[in-house]
Write a protein that holds these residues in place. Structure first.
Motif, PDB file in Angstrom:
ATOM      1  N   SER A 257     -49.327 -67.467 125.026  1.00 21.39           N
ATOM      2  CA  SER A 257     -49.391 -66.012 124.977  1.00 21.39           C
ATOM      3  C   SER A 257     -48.324 -65.426 124.058  1.00 21.39           C
ATOM      4  N   LEU A 258     -47.106 -65.980 124.154  1.00 19.67           N
ATOM      5  CA  LEU A 258     -46.022 -65.521 123.294  1.00 19.67           C
ATOM      6  C   LEU A 258     -46.322 -65.832 121.833  1.00 19.67           C
ATOM      7  N   PHE A 259     -46.809 -67.047 121.609  1.00 18.78           N
ATOM      8  CA  PHE A 259     -47.127 -67.481 120.239  1.00 18.78           C
ATOM      9  C   PHE A 259     -48.159 -66.544 119.593  1.00 18.78           C
ATOM     10  N   ILE A 260     -49.270 -66.320 120.284  1.00 11.85           N
ATOM     11  CA  ILE A 260     -50.343 -65.502 119.720  1.00 11.85           C
ATOM     12  C   ILE A 260     -49.941 -64.039 119.641  1.00 11.85           C
ATOM     13  N   GLY A 261     -49.220 -63.541 120.660  1.00 11.99           N
ATOM     14  CA  GLY A 261     -48.827 -62.139 120.670  1.00 11.99           C
ATOM     15  C   GLY A 261     -47.969 -61.766 119.484  1.00 11.99           C
ATOM     16  N   ILE A 262     -46.920 -62.554 119.250  1.00 13.08           N
ATOM     17  CA  ILE A 262     -46.012 -62.249 118.142  1.00 13.08           C
ATOM     18  C   ILE A 262     -46.703 -62.483 116.795  1.00 13.08           C
ATOM     19  N   TYR A 263     -47.473 -63.572 116.708  1.00 12.00           N
ATOM     20  CA  TYR A 263     -48.162 -63.859 115.442  1.00 12.00           C
ATOM     21  C   TYR A 263     -49.133 -62.727 115.087  1.00 12.00           C
ATOM     22  N   THR A 264     -49.869 -62.216 116.090  1.00  6.07           N
ATOM     23  CA  THR A 264     -50.811 -61.118 115.843  1.00  6.07           C
ATOM     24  C   THR A 264     -50.075 -59.846 115.446  1.00  6.07           C
ATOM     25  N   ALA A 265     -48.931 -59.584 116.108  1.00  6.30           N
ATOM     26  CA  ALA A 265     -48.151 -58.386 115.775  1.00  6.30           C
ATOM     27  C   ALA A 265     -47.668 -58.444 114.323  1.00  6.30           C
ATOM     28  N   ILE A 266     -47.186 -59.621 113.926  1.00  7.74           N
ATOM     29  CA  ILE A 266     -46.731 -59.780 112.536  1.00  7.74           C
ATOM     30  C   ILE A 266     -47.897 -59.578 111.574  1.00  7.74           C
ATOM     31  N   ALA A 267     -49.077 -60.113 111.933  1.00  6.10           N
ATOM     32  CA  ALA A 267     -50.257 -59.962 111.075  1.00  6.10           C
ATOM     33  C   ALA A 267     -50.636 -58.495 110.915  1.00  6.10           C
ATOM     34  N   VAL A 268     -50.593 -57.734 111.993  1.00  8.39           N
ATOM     35  CA  VAL A 268     -50.941 -56.310 111.932  1.00  8.39           C
ATOM     36  C   VAL A 268     -49.957 -55.546 111.056  1.00  8.39           C
ATOM     37  N   VAL A 269     -48.659 -55.818 111.242  1.00  9.58           N
ATOM     38  CA  VAL A 269     -47.649 -55.146 110.426  1.00  9.58           C
ATOM     39  C   VAL A 269     -47.849 -55.462 108.949  1.00  9.58           C
ATOM     40  N   SER A 270     -48.147 -56.725 108.655  1.00  7.91           N
ATOM     41  CA  SER A 270     -48.391 -57.122 107.267  1.00  7.91           C
ATOM     42  C   SER A 270     -49.580 -56.366 106.682  1.00  7.91           C
ATOM     43  N   CYS A 271     -50.642 -56.217 107.456  1.00  4.21           N
ATOM     44  CA  CYS A 271     -51.833 -55.497 106.990  1.00  4.21           C
ATOM     45  C   CYS A 271     -51.534 -54.022 106.743  1.00  4.21           C
ATOM     46  N   VAL A 272     -50.693 -53.429 107.586  1.00  5.75           N
ATOM     47  CA  VAL A 272     -50.319 -52.026 107.390  1.00  5.75           C
ATOM     48  C   VAL A 272     -49.573 -51.850 106.077  1.00  5.75           C
ATOM     49  N   PHE A 273     -48.606 -52.747 105.819  1.00  2.56           N
ATOM     50  CA  PHE A 273     -47.877 -52.674 104.554  1.00  2.56           C
ATOM     51  C   PHE A 273     -48.824 -52.857 103.359  1.00  2.56           C
ATOM     52  N   MET A 274     -49.793 -53.777 103.497  1.00  2.00           N
ATOM     53  CA  MET A 274     -50.779 -53.963 102.426  1.00  2.00           C
ATOM     54  C   MET A 274     -51.551 -52.676 102.163  1.00  2.00           C
ATOM     55  N   ALA A 275     -51.981 -52.023 103.231  1.00  2.00           N
ATOM     56  CA  ALA A 275     -52.774 -50.801 103.096  1.00  2.00           C
ATOM     57  C   ALA A 275     -51.982 -49.702 102.404  1.00  2.00           C
ATOM     58  N   ILE A 276     -50.745 -49.509 102.845  1.00  2.00           N
ATOM     59  CA  ILE A 276     -49.912 -48.460 102.245  1.00  2.00           C
ATOM     60  C   ILE A 276     -49.719 -48.725 100.758  1.00  2.00           C
ATOM     61  N   ARG A 277     -49.424 -49.968 100.443  1.00  2.00           N
ATOM     62  CA  ARG A 277     -49.139 -50.302  99.053  1.00  2.00           C
ATOM     63  C   ARG A 277     -50.377 -50.168  98.168  1.00  2.00           C
ATOM     64  N   SER A 278     -51.531 -50.616  98.634  1.00  2.00           N
ATOM     65  CA  SER A 278     -52.753 -50.557  97.829  1.00  2.00           C
ATOM     66  C   SER A 278     -53.160 -49.123  97.537  1.00  2.00           C
ATOM     67  N   VAL A 279     -53.086 -48.278  98.537  1.00  2.00           N
ATOM     68  CA  VAL A 279     -53.431 -46.863  98.338  1.00  2.00           C
ATOM     69  C   VAL A 279     -52.439 -46.209  97.379  1.00  2.00           C
ATOM     70  N   LEU A 280     -51.158 -46.566  97.517  1.00  2.00           N
ATOM     71  CA  LEU A 280     -50.139 -46.010  96.634  1.00  2.00           C
ATOM     72  C   LEU A 280     -50.382 -46.424  95.181  1.00  2.00           C
ATOM     73  N   VAL A 281     -50.746 -47.676  94.988  1.00  2.00           N
ATOM     74  CA  VAL A 281     -51.040 -48.165  93.632  1.00  2.00           C
ATOM     75  C   VAL A 281     -52.184 -47.369  93.024  1.00  2.00           C
ATOM     76  N   ALA A 282     -53.271 -47.182  93.783  1.00  2.00           N
ATOM     77  CA  ALA A 282     -54.423 -46.442  93.268  1.00  2.00           C
ATOM     78  C   ALA A 282     -54.053 -45.000  92.940  1.00  2.00           C
TER      79      ALA A 282
END
Length: 1255
Positions: free
Chosen positions: A732-757
């Motif tokens: 549970s700890l492994f998946i919880g933290i890994y998923t949280a990191i994945a979500v944060v990474s996706c948010v940063f990707m979204a912000i950056r891609s929109v900013l580039v455009a």
């Protein structure tokens, strides 16, 4: 061993015996050898992975030999498939003088042919043949003549071979992830048997070498085929342009065809690479999912479902993007058409101060394009967000399902799976781009299909009989013709005439009667509804219009039949007389001539020089129910017969004689010899090709990719930490933290891609606004010396680069640099001795980039520079295609276009080769660095490098070769693309003309209210280093005076008008209008207050209303009154759309005379206090000229009018006449006073009278 010796001997003798291909048994032998070596290598890998006990030394040596020899047998398989031995034969006995290799039939022995032609297979495999040109480019900037010619075998025959290379690359790219488990097992177990570790490293090295070789050869051959496709399409588009019918030319404007060449051809060329990506994608995804299933079991079903879902979502996004892309291209076509119209008519636009109007017109087209472009770019950003997020999200989902299903997740399983996910990212990311490229290519293909299937001129329109002994040279029987191919209105009806060999036939008539259309019908340019046209020629037809240089070119051809369209309209009486004597009745005395003219004075000359057998044709439109309709020949015959008749010709003669009554010459008029002033030539502005780096401050904040990078690295560190043998795994700890990191990474990707455009779009729009403002504010001299093709290339392909490609490349390049930095950090962290090769590695890469970019930058620049002449030449060809076809020079122009395309192809070919040269070397360096780091991983004890961190290092290190290459390559490509920014900045920095408006010194609203003009010592030169054109003119014009300006051709008359409008700035002196120095006013404040009817009648695409009132300032009633005064009301009212009647590009659906009358209508609406007329009636007949002069006298009775004219009746009733000779104001007085004494004006009147009366 014996077999290999025999093979070597056989190959050595191939050159001696001239074998152009390897023998079939030898090729089969190599193929069988490859299969056997594959089996041996496979058993060696199986033995290495599965065997835990000691292996016999001889068996180990056999395994090593299998691994080492595998690349050699891959190479031999390639040779077997291609079959060519690389030997080219030219049989001397088969070559005579006519069959010797020409420019397009080059042999490999030519010293100036690319080294690719004679390179060995090994040299081609590693791009060694590019070394000489790169070495030369490194020492000094490459010049165009230093780029070798194309090789003779540069042809489309490698499509299947590129597919084979793609399969080889696909097969070896998964070897690295599969080996991670073996490396972790080795480092976590007994390390006493180092041979096993070295086996693994050797397998990894071989796989990487094969991957590098196959991928770059695939790229090069795909680009090579794409370049060939683009060249063939550009050649086909040009060839089609030489055959387009009139209606087809109107459907496809020059601006739209520029996009066909610059954009659509490239879209289809890119399709070659994308097609392989499309069919390879299912295999790549399928193999990846199979490997995931092997390691995490049925959890792979989740991955499969996620991948399928992403694919469907991507498809829906791509469909939407497809429509956006189509609308972007269509709106870009509209912008390019408006830009082309602006550039082609810039002189008239500046005269009328219409820059603001065209600025708004082009900006409206750009805003429409920008709207679709924004949707397109934001949708691409959304696509990229989705695709960049897929690997980490799928990994989190897969690991979550695996933990629920109790699948053991050790370091080997986790990092092998994540490595496969990273590879899976490539097809998922490339799939939408492939679909976008294919959809763009389909759209481009449809556009090109519509163009290439447009109607053409019919070859059988005119029956041409060469070498015929008959007496008839030109004959038309019952001809009915229309400009439109289908359903168009007939412009000529019931045409019947014949012209005998050696006759001079004159064609006259009112404005818009169809005179020029008749010549076009003889040439076969009009659609023949019925009738028969025949010509008896031994050579070709020739048409010349207005310009004397074209007439000289026509005479030089020495043809049988000459069609001359109004060649006397823009020359004075003296020059016209000399042209008639020395050319028409001199050099062309025995030729058949059809002469269209609106000057009846040319007929009287024929009495002196023509035989009694010559005919005159009189052509004009029939009147019926107040509607002007089908053009017909209403009279034909000899001059005396037509003059004595009471029909239409006699009416025209009477109109001419009425105008001549104004010219009563004094017997004392003396003849004065006047020298013609040479015109000052303009030096053409060359398309600059600056050497050195493109230093551009591109104001695009790409966001901070470090946050996205740190979040992704955190997820991998978390995997390594949790899969350690020393840790108690908590699912549970492994998946919880890994998923949280994945979500944060996706948010940063979204912000950056929109900013580039967002910022990319803003930057692109900023560049567009700057170049548009700069071009509109440029002085007229810039347009006189700069071909429009150079400006159009910046508005099309360069703007596309800034709109789309540069922001994306800049964004990806920054991400790649962070990725490379992360790989090196993690590799050095655990294989710490690798840090000692990092500094040499960085230095080597920087050196390679510098060595490469020195040549690649110039090749890219030359590639761009050699594209502009293709576009410019095609634009000129379309504009003058009637002249080209009449000269029968289609083949010459077609081959000239091939030479330009071939020059551009040379640059593109070697530019592509230089890219792969760099990529191959950088990826090989990266592969060796990875293997060296792996050696340290297996040599260092497990207390220093734990197994889980071996997996982390390898999962990051496996893409090192490609990341290293793409980082350097994309940086270089970005710099090369920045050439487009440099080219646009070059035109942004054009020296500007004076300010349009000066708020501190505006003229009064009613200025000029009197029309008084004072010129003081006016001196003008075209440039600071050229001679004076006007050399010190001083005079005063009273308000309301009518001034005629006369003089020899080139004396400076039109230059004087340009100075009044400040298209040319005075070098010295002043012009005072109603007490205000015009040089102290803003240009629009000045030009908008003057009226002008220029020499060349210019119409813009749109309607009659938009042409006569472009700014929309007047009511329909005012427009109709203006049309009535300029004799066009009946013509316009006869059309169904009335004021909304169509005007096509350049007004080609209106006669030249009608265009001039519409230009007159503009001035009548404006009602300026000062009116300039620059040869305004040169394109109308004498009767219409008299009507126009009467209208002007009535409507502008209180205005100051300055008229430049070659027709003496046009200026004879002026208050005063200014005679300009060689830049000096020689005479300025009332016409009667000048005729009372010997004068230059009297000499001009005498010449005109002599020419008109035949005395």
């Amino acid at each position: 061993m014996v077999a290999n010796v025999v093979v070597l001997v056989l190959i050595a003798h191939e050159k001696k015996f001239g074998a152009v291909s390897h023998p079939l048994p030898l090729r089969v032998y190599w193929a069988v050898d490859f299969v056997l070596v594959c089996l041996f290598a496979a058993t060696a890998i199986a033995r290495l992975v599965s065997s835990s006990e000691s292996v016999d030394l001889n068996m180990k040596m056999d395994d090593i030999f299998s691994f080492v020899s595998f690349p050699l047998y891959v190479f031999l398989l390639v040779v077997a498939v291609k079959g060519s031995s690389g030997i080219n034969l030219v049989a001397e006995e088969d070559l005579d003088e006519n069959s010797r290799p020409k420019v397009d039939e080059r042999t490999t022995a030519d010293s100036d042919v690319s080294g690719y032609a004679s390179a060995s297979l090994l040299s081609r495999a590693v791009w060694h043949w590019m070394n000489p040109i790169l070495s030369k480019g490194y020492k000094s900037p490459l010049k165009m003549d230093e780029v070798p010619l194309l090789p003779p075998d540069h042809q489309a025959r490698d499509l299947a071979f590129t597919g084979f290379l793609a399969l080889v690359r696909l097969a070896v790219m998964y070897v690295g992830p599969v080996l991670i488990q073996s490396f972790i097992s080795f480092t976590s177990g007994d390390r006493s048997n180092l041979y096993q570790g070295f086996y693994l490293i050797l397998i990894l090295l071989i796989a990487k070498v094969v991957e590098v070789l196959s991928s770059h050869q695939f790229n090069f051959l795909s680009q090579k085929l794409g370049m060939l496709m683009r060249s063939v399409l550009m050649t086909g588009i040009y060839k089609k342009g030489l055959r387009l019918s009139c209606s087809s030319r109107q459907d496809h404007g020059v601006g739209q065809i520029v996009n066909y060449m610059a954009v659509d051809c490239q879209q289809l060329a890119d399709l070659v690479y994308q097609l392989h990506t499309l069919w390879l994608m299912p295999f790549q995804v399928g193999l990846a999912l199979l490997l995931i299933y092997v390691y995490v079991g049925v959890s792979a079903v989740v991955s499969l479902a996620a991948v399928v879902g992403v694919m469907f979502l991507t498809l829906s996004i791509t469909r939407k993007n497809n429509s956006y892309q189509f609308n972007v291209m269509m709106s870009r076509d509209g912008r390019m058409k408006a830009t082309t119209e602006l550039l082609n008519n810039m002189r008239v636009i500046k005269f009328q101060a219409w820059e603001d109007h065209f600025y708004k017109k082009i900006q409206a087209a750009r805003e429409k394009e920008y709207s679709w472009l924004s949707k397109f770019m934001y949708l691409i950003s959304g696509n990229l967000i989705l695709l960049w997020s897929v690997p980490i999200l799928i990994a989190a989902l897969t690991f979550g399902i695996a933990t629920l299903m109790k699948v053991p997740l050790d370091a080997g399983t986790v990092f092998t799976t994540t490595s496969v996910f990273k590879i899976l990212q490539e097809p998922i990311q490339s799939f939408p781009q492939t679909l976008i490229s294919i959809s763009q290519a389909i759209i481009s293909l449809g556009r090109l299909d519509r163009y290439l299937t447009s109607s053409e001129l019919e070859d059988n329109n005119v029956e041409r009989e060469e070498g015929c002994d008959g007496a008839i040279a030109v004959e038309v029987k019952e001809g009915t013709f229309a400009w439109e191919d289908q359903g168009g209105q007939h412009v000529l009806t019931d045409i019947n005439f014949e012209v005998k060999k050696g006759e001079l036939a004159a064609i006259v008539g009112m404005v818009g009667s169809g005179k020029s259309s008749l010549l076009a019908s003889v040439l076969g340019e009009l659609h023949k509804t019925s009738g028969k046209r025949s010509e008896n020629v031994a050579l070709t037809l020739v048409v010349a219009r207005k310009q004397r240089i074209q007439l000289a070119r026509a005479v030089y051809q020495d043809c049988d039949i000459y069609l001359l369209d109004d060649i006397f309209s823009a020359v004075d009486a003296h020059t016209g007389t000399e042209i008639f004597k020395e050319c028409i009745r001199g050099a062309l005395k025995d030729k058949t001539i059809l002469l269209v003219t609106i000057k009846l004075i040319s007929f009287t000359m024929q009495i002196l020089y023509c035989s009694s057998h010559e005919k005159l044709f009189h052509l004009f439109l029939i009147f019926g129910d107040q509607v002007m309709r089908d053009g017909k020949i209403v009279q034909s015959g000899k001059y005396n017969e037509l003059r004595d008749s009471d029909l239409d010709f006699s009416a025209l003669v009477a109109a001419h004689e009425t105008s001549m009554e104004l010219v009563e010459t004094n017997p004392a008029v003396s003849s004065v010899n006047v020298k013609q002033a040479p015109e000052s030539p303009h030096k053409q502005v060359q398309d600059q090709s600056k050497t050195g780096r493109a230093r551009v401050n591109l104001m695009v904040n790409q966001g901070n990719p470090s946050l996205m990078w740190l979040s992704q690295m955190s997820s991998d560190y978390w995997l390594a930490y949790q899969t350690s043998d020393e840790r108690n795994f908590v699912a549970s700890l492994f998946i919880g933290i890994y998923t949280a990191i994945a979500v944060v990474s996706c948010v940063f990707m979204a912000i950056r891609s929109v900013l580039v455009a967002f910022l990319g779009l803003k930057t692109a729009q900023s560049f567009f606004n700057q170049i548009l403002n700069s071009v509109l504010h440029a002085p007229m001299s810039f347009f006189d010396t700069t071909p429009s093709g150079r400006i159009l290339s910046r508005a099309s392909s360069d703007q596309v680069n800034i709109d789309i490609l540069i922001p994306l490349f800049l964004s990806i390049t920054i991400v790649m640099y962070f990725s490379l930095f992360g790989i090196l950090v993690i590799t050095c962290q655990y294989a710490w001795p690798t840090v000692f090769i990092i500094v040499p590695l960085i230095w080597l890469n920087i050196w390679y980039q510098g060595y490469y970019i020195a040549s690649a930058r110039e090749l890219t620049r030359l590639d761009q520079i050699t594209k502009a002449p293709i576009i410019h030449n095609f634009s000129e060809t379309i504009s003058g295609v009637m002249t080209i076809r009449s000269f029968r020079k289609q083949d010459k122009f077609f081959h000239g276009n091939i030479d330009r395309v071939d020059t551009n192809l040379r640059m593109s070919f070697h530019n592509s080769a230089s890219n792969e040269w760099l990529g191959f070397r950088l990826e090989m360096i990266g592969s060796f660095v990875l293997c060296i780091a792996t050696v340290f991983l297996i040599l260092l004890p497990s207390t220093i490098v734990k197994p889980e961190y071996v997996g982390l290092s390898l999962s990051y290190g496996l893409p090192l070769n490609s990341v290293l290459y793409w980082t350097i390559y994309l940086g270089s490509v970005l710099e090369n693309r920045m050439v487009s920014v440099e080219r646009i900045k070059q035109f942004i920095n054009i020296p500007s003309e004076a300010a349009w408006r000066k708020p501190d010194s505006p003229p009064s609203p009613d200025w000029p209210n009197r029309g008084e003009i004072e010129i003081k010592n006016l001196q003008v030169r075209y440039r600071h280093n050229t001679p004076l054109v006007l050399k010190g003119i001083s005079l005063t014009i009273n308000g309301g005076e009518k001034i005629g300006v006369v003089g020899r051709t080139g004396s400076g008359k039109s230059t004087l008008i340009q100075v009044f409008f400040r298209l040319l700035e005075p070098y010295a002196g002043t012009i005072i209008v109603d007490g205000i120095d015009i040089c102290k006013l803003g240009l629009h404040d000045l030009r908008s207050r003057f009226g002008i009817i220029p020499q060349e009648p210019v119409l813009f695409e749109g309607t009659v209303r938009s042409n006569i009132d472009p700014l929309g300032l007047y009511s329909d009633d005012e427009i109709w009154k203006s049309l009535e005064r300029c004799q066009l009301k009946e013509v316009v009212s006869a059309k169904p759309e009335k004021l909304d009647s169509s005007v096509v590009d350049s007004g080609d659906n209106w006669s030249v005379g009608q265009r001039q009358l519409l230009c007159l209508g503009r001035v009548m609406l404006k009602r300026s206090k000062i009116l300039f007329m620059d040869e305004a009636t040169a394109s109308v007949d004498s009767q219409t000229d008299a009507v126009i002069q009467k209208i002007i006298r009535q409507d502008f009775s209180a205005c100051t009018i300055i008229t430049i004219a070659h027709r003496i009746p046009t200026v004879i009733d002026c208050d005063r006449v200014l005679v300009i000779d060689n830049g000096w104001a020689k005479e300025f007085d009332a016409p009667g006073r000048l005729l009372e004494r010997p004068s230059l004006f009297g000499a001009l009147v005498q010449e005109y009278a002599n020419r008109s009366s035949g005395l």
